[in-house]
Design a protein around this motif. Structure first.
Motif, PDB file in Angstrom:
ATOM      1  N   TYR A  38       5.082  13.001  -6.132  1.00  0.00           N
ATOM      2  CA  TYR A  38       5.332  12.454  -4.789  1.00  0.00           C
ATOM      3  C   TYR A  38       6.792  12.642  -4.356  1.00  0.00           C
ATOM      4  O   TYR A  38       7.065  13.158  -3.276  1.00  0.00           O
ATOM      5  N   ASP A  98       0.828  -1.207   0.000  1.00  0.00           N
ATOM      6  CA  ASP A  98       0.000   0.000   0.000  1.00  0.00           C
ATOM      7  C   ASP A  98       0.871   1.269   0.000  1.00  0.00           C
ATOM      8  O   ASP A  98       1.816   1.370   0.788  1.00  0.00           O
ATOM      9  N   HIS A  99       0.524   2.227  -0.842  1.00  0.00           N
ATOM     10  CA  HIS A  99       1.331   3.457  -0.940  1.00  0.00           C
ATOM     11  C   HIS A  99       1.316   4.251   0.370  1.00  0.00           C
ATOM     12  O   HIS A  99       2.355   4.755   0.809  1.00  0.00           O
ATOM     13  N   HIS A 100       0.143   4.357   1.000  1.00  0.00           N
ATOM     14  CA  HIS A 100       0.039   5.206   2.195  1.00  0.00           C
ATOM     15  C   HIS A 100       0.836   4.602   3.365  1.00  0.00           C
ATOM     16  O   HIS A 100       1.500   5.338   4.101  1.00  0.00           O
ATOM     17  N   ASP A 102       4.442   5.310   2.602  1.00  0.00           N
ATOM     18  CA  ASP A 102       4.787   6.710   2.854  1.00  0.00           C
ATOM     19  C   ASP A 102       5.007   6.952   4.359  1.00  0.00           C
ATOM     20  O   ASP A 102       6.010   7.543   4.763  1.00  0.00           O
ATOM     21  N   ASP A 103       4.069   6.456   5.183  1.00  0.00           N
ATOM     22  CA  ASP A 103       4.211   6.613   6.646  1.00  0.00           C
ATOM     23  C   ASP A 103       5.498   5.967   7.141  1.00  0.00           C
ATOM     24  O   ASP A 103       6.240   6.546   7.937  1.00  0.00           O
TER      25      ASP A 103
END
Lengths: 186, 147
Positions: free
Chosen positions: B26, A48-50, A53-54
């Motif tokens: 991004y 998952d991208h999110h 990122d986190d």
């Protein structure tokens, strides 16, 4: 190792970090040099991208908090990968503990993230490969990704994952065999 | 590459390129967001990692954990030195009970030695050990972090 993004070697970056009043500047260069490589390493683990990122942001936060004490027992690159890998594994572990979710269900959730496909751009065969990867135990999946996609040396992987070259070779060999079997049967 | 073609012909046919996407811009904004996050946190020196009153407790717990690890490894290694013969099941139970006290390398080395001494019925192959350790969600890095 020189990198186009910053033009500085790891040694030079660490020297800049240790010089008076240049910590922020050096840290920013380190982030810019390694952000993409670490992102893709984490993305293959977390899908998952999110989440990626986190986890990437938490990784760099830890780097910032500990860089001062980094004694270069390993290379900067190895150290960063090690922190990132740990952060990703911790996230998956926390998720299981928090919701009492069995391993297979976590992998199922990751599989759903691929199916939702918000940020998946591969063809049908690549999708099948990603699903095959999710049938592997977490750490075996990481070993496969690092060797197959990142084309890392076993010696580097051993430093990052804290295990022996022999164990990694066996693990990679098993992973390839399991993936091949999955691809044959699906 | 020839080996891969032989051992994994299906895998070899799949394009190796990156199938993932990221939101537009991004990576262009990432370093700025990381910088904001980092400077939003207090520096470790200022924040302090433990409440002052808990610091002695933490030190005590760390020392106790290290002693447990040393005692565990000593016991484990001694069993092999004395030549006591353990069955595959006993070894796995021992690892399971003490998984938090041994590094992966210690366990692998111990079992590798043992597997050469045992007959075909009781033998654990190195591959099985690696699989088992991989399936156990713990590494010595994580163990050290937990301490």
């Amino acid at each position: 190792m020189k990198e186009k993004a910053t033009g500085y070697s790891d040694k030079e970056l660490l020297d800049i970090f240790r010089s008076e009043g240049r910590r922020d500047y050096a840290f920013n260069l380190i982030v810019r040099k390694y952000q993409e490589r670490l992102y893709w390493h984490l993305r293959r683990i977390l899908i998952d991208h999110h989440d990626t990122d986190d986890t990437l942001q938490n990784t760099f936060l830890k780097v910032w908090q500990n860089l001062e004490n980094f004694r270069e027992a390993s290379s900067l690159f190895t150290w960063l990968y090690r922190i990132a890998t740990n952060e990703a594994l911790m996230l998956l572990k926390q998720r299981r503990r928090k919701f009492f979710v069995p391993i297979t269900d976590v992998e199922k959730q990751l599989g759903n993230s691929i199916d939702n496909g918000e940020y998946f751009d591969g063809d049908a065969l690549q999708l099948k490969l990603q699903k095959a990867l999710l049938t592997l135990p977490e750490k075996q999946r990481i070993v496969f990704n690092m060797k197959y996609f990142d084309e890392m040396k076993y010696e580097e992987m051993a430093e990052i994952l804290g295990t022996s070259v022999g164990a990694l070779k066996a693990s990679y060999h098993h992973a390839v065999a399991k993936i091949e079997k999955y691809l044959e049967n699906h | 590459m020839k080996n891969m073609k032989k051992a994994a012909p299906q895998l070899k046919d799949i394009p190796k390129g990156n199938p993932w996407k990221v939101p537009a811009d991004y990576f262009d904004t990432l370093s700025e967001r990381i910088s904001d996050k980092v400077h939003g946190e207090k520096s470790p020196e200022v924040a302090g990692r433990f409440l002052p009153g808990l610091r002695p407790l933490y030190v005590f717990a760390s020392v106790a954990a290290v002693l447990l690890i040393v005692a565990g490894v000593y016991f484990f290694v001694n069993n092999y030195r004395e030549g006591r013969s353990l069955t595959s099941d006993e070894i796995l139970v021992n690892i399971e009970e003490n998984i938090y006290y041994y590094s992966e390398e210690t366990i692998i080395e111990a079992l590798f030695v043992k597997s050469t001494e045992r007959g075909p019925n009781g033998e654990i192959t190195p591959g099985e050990v690696v699989d088992y350790l991989i399936y156990e969600d713990i590494s010595d890095i994580e163990l050290l972090n937990d301490i």
